[in-house]
Motif scaffolding. Sequence first.
Motif, mmCIF file in Angstrom:
data_model
loop_
_atom_site.group_PDB
_atom_site.id
_atom_site.type_symbol
_atom_site.label_atom_id
_atom_site.label_comp_id
_atom_site.label_asym_id
_atom_site.label_seq_id
_atom_site.Cartn_x
_atom_site.Cartn_y
_atom_site.Cartn_z
ATOM 1 N N SER A 1 -4.933 -2.168 -106.185
ATOM 2 C CA SER A 1 -4.698 -1.731 -107.558
ATOM 3 C C SER A 1 -5.173 -0.296 -107.713
ATOM 4 O O SER A 1 -6.200 0.083 -107.147
ATOM 5 N N PRO A 2 -4.449 0.499 -108.479
ATOM 6 C CA PRO A 2 -4.889 1.875 -108.715
ATOM 7 C C PRO A 2 -6.168 1.910 -109.551
ATOM 8 O O PRO A 2 -6.464 0.982 -110.292
ATOM 9 N N ASP A 3 -6.919 3.000 -109.387
ATOM 10 C CA ASP A 3 -8.129 3.248 -110.180
ATOM 11 C C ASP A 3 -9.056 2.034 -110.210
ATOM 12 O O ASP A 3 -9.484 1.591 -111.268
ATOM 13 N N THR A 4 -9.341 1.515 -109.018
ATOM 14 C CA THR A 4 -10.171 0.317 -108.878
ATOM 15 C C THR A 4 -11.234 0.553 -107.820
ATOM 16 O O THR A 4 -10.977 1.189 -106.811
ATOM 17 N N GLU A 5 -12.427 0.032 -108.039
ATOM 18 C CA GLU A 5 -13.544 0.148 -107.101
ATOM 19 C C GLU A 5 -13.380 -0.857 -105.964
ATOM 20 O O GLU A 5 -13.123 -2.033 -106.214
ATOM 21 N N GLU B 1 -5.137 6.537 -98.613
ATOM 22 C CA GLU B 1 -4.465 6.007 -99.795
ATOM 23 C C GLU B 1 -2.988 6.386 -99.734
ATOM 24 O O GLU B 1 -2.645 7.532 -99.431
ATOM 25 N N ARG C 1 -13.493 4.417 -105.151
ATOM 26 C CA ARG C 1 -12.524 4.060 -106.195
ATOM 27 C C ARG C 1 -11.170 4.652 -105.812
ATOM 28 O O ARG C 1 -11.069 5.812 -105.469
ATOM 29 N N THR C 2 -10.126 3.825 -105.897
ATOM 30 C CA THR C 2 -8.781 4.306 -105.598
ATOM 31 C C THR C 2 -8.304 5.249 -106.702
ATOM 32 O O THR C 2 -8.754 5.170 -107.840
ATOM 33 N N SER C 3 -7.384 6.113 -106.340
ATOM 34 C CA SER C 3 -6.838 7.054 -107.317
ATOM 35 C C SER C 3 -5.775 6.373 -108.178
ATOM 36 O O SER C 3 -5.302 5.287 -107.838
ATOM 37 N N PRO C 4 -5.371 6.979 -109.281
ATOM 38 C CA PRO C 4 -4.427 6.337 -110.213
ATOM 39 C C PRO C 4 -3.050 6.016 -109.643
ATOM 40 O O PRO C 4 -2.361 5.155 -110.174
ATOM 41 N N LYS C 5 -2.613 6.669 -108.580
ATOM 42 C CA LYS C 5 -1.281 6.419 -108.011
ATOM 43 C C LYS C 5 -1.306 5.521 -106.781
ATOM 44 O O LYS C 5 -0.266 5.232 -106.207
ATOM 45 N N THR C 6 -2.473 5.076 -106.353
ATOM 46 C CA THR C 6 -2.590 4.312 -105.122
ATOM 47 C C THR C 6 -2.018 2.908 -105.263
ATOM 48 O O THR C 6 -2.288 2.218 -106.240
#
Length: 178
Positions: free
Chosen positions: A86-90, A107, A136-141
């Motif tokens: 999921s994007p923006d997730t730890e 990513e 944390r993943t970036s918003p587009k990942t």
Amino acid sequence: MNISLIRVIAVAAGLFPGILFSADNLLKNGNIEEVKDGQPLHWVKSCSGASVAAVSGEGDNHRLYLKKVNDGKSSFVAWSQNVMVSPDTEYRLSGIAEGEGRLFWYELDENKKYLKQMHGVSFKNKEKTPVSTMLRTSPKTGICQIRFEIYGKARAAEGFLDDVRFEVGQSDSDQKTK
């Protein structure tokens, strides 16, 4: 003050991973028990020159193995696995490491287009040692490519990795329902 709090959280996550992270390993065959024709299922090897990516051990006791040689042609050796995220997730990436190597992730977007490389954890251990990183993943990942790698053209090294885990962080509301 903030650095002290971060250290306390990092220690708690290492000692009590269930407190901050889910119990579900997102990696398939993270314990390297499933091997067919000498290859760990769900893992992909890649290497250059005469470097070697293999599996060591017997029975159910296997580990990922990398041997990077200094032959003038070898620049890397790696095991990897793609995981939908999921994007923006730890997330937390961890394992039991020995020897030398690096555990990190790339990513990718949902079309498998490269976005960026996340800093992970490098190790150089004479004995089996737990290693872990939280990012944390970036918003587009949409995909993380988990990598165990040895990199560098003018050097030789070997390393082992076992019990590899990739876990999603839990929100505060998830913690309250437990």
